[in-house]
Design a protein around this motif. Structure first.
Motif, PDB file in Angstrom:
ATOM      1  N   ALA A 241      23.950   5.285 -10.510  1.00 51.48           N
ATOM      2  CA  ALA A 241      24.266   3.430 -10.533  1.00 51.48           C
ATOM      3  C   ALA A 241      25.869   3.115 -11.423  1.00 51.48           C
ATOM      4  O   ALA A 241      26.403   2.165 -10.958  1.00 51.48           O
ATOM      5  CB  ALA A 241      23.099   2.086 -10.574  1.00 51.48           C
ATOM      6  N   THR A 242      25.871   3.924 -12.393  1.00 52.81           N
ATOM      7  CA  THR A 242      27.108   4.198 -13.609  1.00 52.81           C
ATOM      8  C   THR A 242      27.812   4.192 -12.756  1.00 52.81           C
ATOM      9  O   THR A 242      28.942   3.748 -13.127  1.00 52.81           O
ATOM     10  CB  THR A 242      26.461   4.700 -14.551  1.00 52.81           C
ATOM     11  OG1 THR A 242      25.310   4.029 -15.398  1.00 52.81           O
ATOM     12  CG2 THR A 242      27.624   4.675 -15.896  1.00 52.81           C
ATOM     13  N   TRP A 243      28.420   5.263 -12.021  1.00 54.76           N
ATOM     14  CA  TRP A 243      29.165   6.170 -11.092  1.00 54.76           C
ATOM     15  C   TRP A 243      29.942   5.623 -10.780  1.00 54.76           C
ATOM     16  O   TRP A 243      31.231   5.215 -10.466  1.00 54.76           O
ATOM     17  CB  TRP A 243      29.129   7.441 -10.775  1.00 54.76           C
ATOM     18  CG  TRP A 243      28.931   8.356 -11.577  1.00 54.76           C
ATOM     19  CD1 TRP A 243      27.945   9.045 -11.411  1.00 54.76           C
ATOM     20  CD2 TRP A 243      29.230   9.244 -12.134  1.00 54.76           C
ATOM     21  NE1 TRP A 243      27.871  10.227 -12.836  1.00 54.76           N
ATOM     22  CE2 TRP A 243      29.393  10.355 -13.126  1.00 54.76           C
ATOM     23  CE3 TRP A 243      31.459   9.358 -12.552  1.00 54.76           C
ATOM     24  CZ2 TRP A 243      29.938  10.875 -14.012  1.00 54.76           C
ATOM     25  CZ3 TRP A 243      31.547   9.951 -13.263  1.00 54.76           C
ATOM     26  CH2 TRP A 243      30.784  11.164 -13.977  1.00 54.76           C
ATOM     27  N   THR A 244      28.976   4.031  -9.596  1.00 54.16           N
ATOM     28  CA  THR A 244      29.061   3.654  -8.427  1.00 54.16           C
ATOM     29  C   THR A 244      30.122   2.483  -9.288  1.00 54.16           C
ATOM     30  O   THR A 244      30.764   1.976  -8.459  1.00 54.16           O
ATOM     31  CB  THR A 244      28.055   3.277  -7.715  1.00 54.16           C
ATOM     32  OG1 THR A 244      27.593   4.411  -7.418  1.00 54.16           O
ATOM     33  CG2 THR A 244      27.571   2.244  -6.420  1.00 54.16           C
ATOM     34  N   MET A 245      29.065   1.532 -10.141  1.00 61.09           N
ATOM     35  CA  MET A 245      29.718  -0.150 -10.693  1.00 61.09           C
ATOM     36  C   MET A 245      30.703   0.619 -11.505  1.00 61.09           C
ATOM     37  O   MET A 245      31.744   0.426 -10.841  1.00 61.09           O
ATOM     38  CB  MET A 245      28.742   0.169 -11.789  1.00 61.09           C
ATOM     39  CG  MET A 245      27.406  -0.254 -11.199  1.00 61.09           C
ATOM     40  SD  MET A 245      27.392  -2.572 -10.517  1.00 61.09           S
ATOM     41  CE  MET A 245      28.510  -3.284 -11.839  1.00 61.09           C
TER      42      MET A 245
ATOM     43  N   PRO B  65      31.650   8.155  -7.568  1.00 59.11           N
ATOM     44  CA  PRO B  65      30.401   9.459  -6.592  1.00 59.11           C
ATOM     45  C   PRO B  65      30.668  10.395  -6.430  1.00 59.11           C
ATOM     46  O   PRO B  65      31.725   9.848  -5.115  1.00 59.11           O
ATOM     47  CB  PRO B  65      29.785   8.609  -5.898  1.00 59.11           C
ATOM     48  CG  PRO B  65      29.502   7.388  -6.847  1.00 59.11           C
ATOM     49  CD  PRO B  65      31.561   7.073  -6.641  1.00 59.11           C
ATOM     50  N   ASN B  66      30.453  11.029  -6.125  1.00 54.12           N
ATOM     51  CA  ASN B  66      30.470  12.970  -5.521  1.00 54.12           C
ATOM     52  C   ASN B  66      30.575  12.496  -4.067  1.00 54.12           C
ATOM     53  O   ASN B  66      30.572  12.873  -3.222  1.00 54.12           O
ATOM     54  CB  ASN B  66      30.637  14.083  -5.636  1.00 54.12           C
ATOM     55  CG  ASN B  66      30.059  14.406  -6.995  1.00 54.12           C
ATOM     56  OD1 ASN B  66      31.953  14.293  -7.751  1.00 54.12           O
ATOM     57  ND2 ASN B  66      29.206  15.272  -8.338  1.00 54.12           N
TER      58      ASN B  66
ATOM     59  N   ALA C 238      43.915   7.927  -9.722  1.00 53.23           N
ATOM     60  CA  ALA C 238      43.798   8.024 -10.145  1.00 53.23           C
ATOM     61  C   ALA C 238      42.088   7.938 -11.345  1.00 53.23           C
ATOM     62  O   ALA C 238      41.573   8.920 -11.847  1.00 53.23           O
ATOM     63  CB  ALA C 238      44.358   8.995 -11.526  1.00 53.23           C
ATOM     64  N   SER C 239      42.512   6.927 -11.774  1.00 47.12           N
ATOM     65  CA  SER C 239      41.126   6.436 -12.318  1.00 47.12           C
ATOM     66  C   SER C 239      39.529   6.737 -11.473  1.00 47.12           C
ATOM     67  O   SER C 239      38.686   6.902 -11.693  1.00 47.12           O
ATOM     68  CB  SER C 239      41.229   5.179 -13.076  1.00 47.12           C
ATOM     69  OG  SER C 239      42.061   5.497 -14.167  1.00 47.12           O
ATOM     70  N   PHE C 240      39.984   6.264 -10.298  1.00 48.82           N
ATOM     71  CA  PHE C 240      39.209   6.012  -9.450  1.00 48.82           C
ATOM     72  C   PHE C 240      38.611   7.175  -8.754  1.00 48.82           C
ATOM     73  O   PHE C 240      37.226   7.761  -8.721  1.00 48.82           O
ATOM     74  CB  PHE C 240      39.829   5.209  -7.979  1.00 48.82           C
ATOM     75  CG  PHE C 240      38.526   5.332  -6.885  1.00 48.82           C
ATOM     76  CD1 PHE C 240      37.580   4.546  -7.035  1.00 48.82           C
ATOM     77  CD2 PHE C 240      39.378   6.228  -5.370  1.00 48.82           C
ATOM     78  CE1 PHE C 240      36.891   4.138  -5.769  1.00 48.82           C
ATOM     79  CE2 PHE C 240      38.131   6.279  -4.634  1.00 48.82           C
ATOM     80  CZ  PHE C 240      37.639   5.461  -4.531  1.00 48.82           C
TER      81      PHE C 240
END
Length: 183
Positions: A99-103, A169-170, A162-164
Motif C-alpha cells: 500500500a505504501t508503494w501504491t500510494m 509497484p513491480n 522518473a520518480s514514478f
C-alpha cells in the motif's frame, strides 16, 4: 479513511477523534484524497492533497515559508499520509508495504496528470526514511518542528516520470492516467 487516520494520528499528533473518526480544518477545503484499497475493499492507505494556493497545513504551521514565496502554482501539498501496516497481506517480503508503494505511485501519477511538478509535505522524520528507502528522496526545506508527539519536517518531492518509475509497484503494468512522454 477517517477511521484509519484516527488510529494512526490519535497518539502521534494528538488529534481530536470523534466517534472513531479524525478530520481537521483542512478537510472542508476541497482536497483530493488518494486511497489504497485492500482486496477486501478496506482502506489500506490514504493521503490528502491540497492546492498550495489555499489554506494548507504548511500555511498554518510554517507561515514563514509562505512569506518566502515557497508555494507556486505547480506545487501540491500532501498531508495525512498513512498506511495500515497491520493488514495481514501487503508486505510479501518487501521492505515497504504494498500500500505504501501504491500510494506513492498514485500521488505522483495524480500530480503529473493534474499539472503539478512538485509536492510539499509536512511529515514525520520516519516518513522521510520511508521515502528514501522507496527511492523518492525528500529535500528538507525547514528544520524539524514539534507537532503533537512527533518532529515534523517540511520537504519537497519531485512528481515526475522518473520518480514514478522508482516507486511504481513491480506488478503495475500500466498507469491510471496517461502520463506525459519523457522529454
Amino acid at each position: 479513511m477517517h477511521r484509519l487516520r484516527a488510529r494512526v494520528f490519535r497518539e502521534r499528533l494528538n488529534v481530536v477523534v470523534r466517534d472513531g473518526h479524525e478530520a481537521d480544518q483542512f478537510d472542508p477545503c476541497r482536497p483530493t484524497y488518494i486511497l489504497a484499497l485492500s482486496d477486501r475493499n478496506e482502506v489500506a492507505g490514504c493521503a490528502r492533497l491540497l492546492s498550495t494556493t489555499g489554506p494548507t497545513l504548511l500555511s498554518v504551521r510554517f507561515p514563514e515559508l509562505i512569506a518566502s514565496g515557497l508555494p507556486h502554482a505547480a506545487m501540491i501539498e500532501s498531508s495525512r499520509f498513512c498506511v495500515d501496516t497491520s493488514m495481514e497481506t501487503g508486505r510479501a517480503g518487501q521492505a515497504l508495504h504494498d500500500a505504501t508503494w501504491t500510494m506513492f505511485a498514485a500521488i505522483i501519477e495524480w500530480s503529473m496528470a493534474n499539472g503539478y511538478s512538485e509536492l510539499v509535505t509536512v511529515t514525520a522524520a520516519r516518513i522521510e526514511l520511508i521515502l528514501r528507502r522507496a527511492g523518492w528522496p525528500m529535500a528538507r526545506i525547514e528544520e524539524p518542528k514539534p507537532i503533537g508527539n512527533t518532529a515534523a519536517i517540511v520537504g519537497l518531492l519531485r512528481t515526475d516520470r522518473a520518480s514514478f518509475e522508482h516507486v511504481r509497484p513491480n506488478d503495475s503494468a500500466s498507469s491510471i492516467y496517461p502520463l506525459p512522454q519523457a522529454a
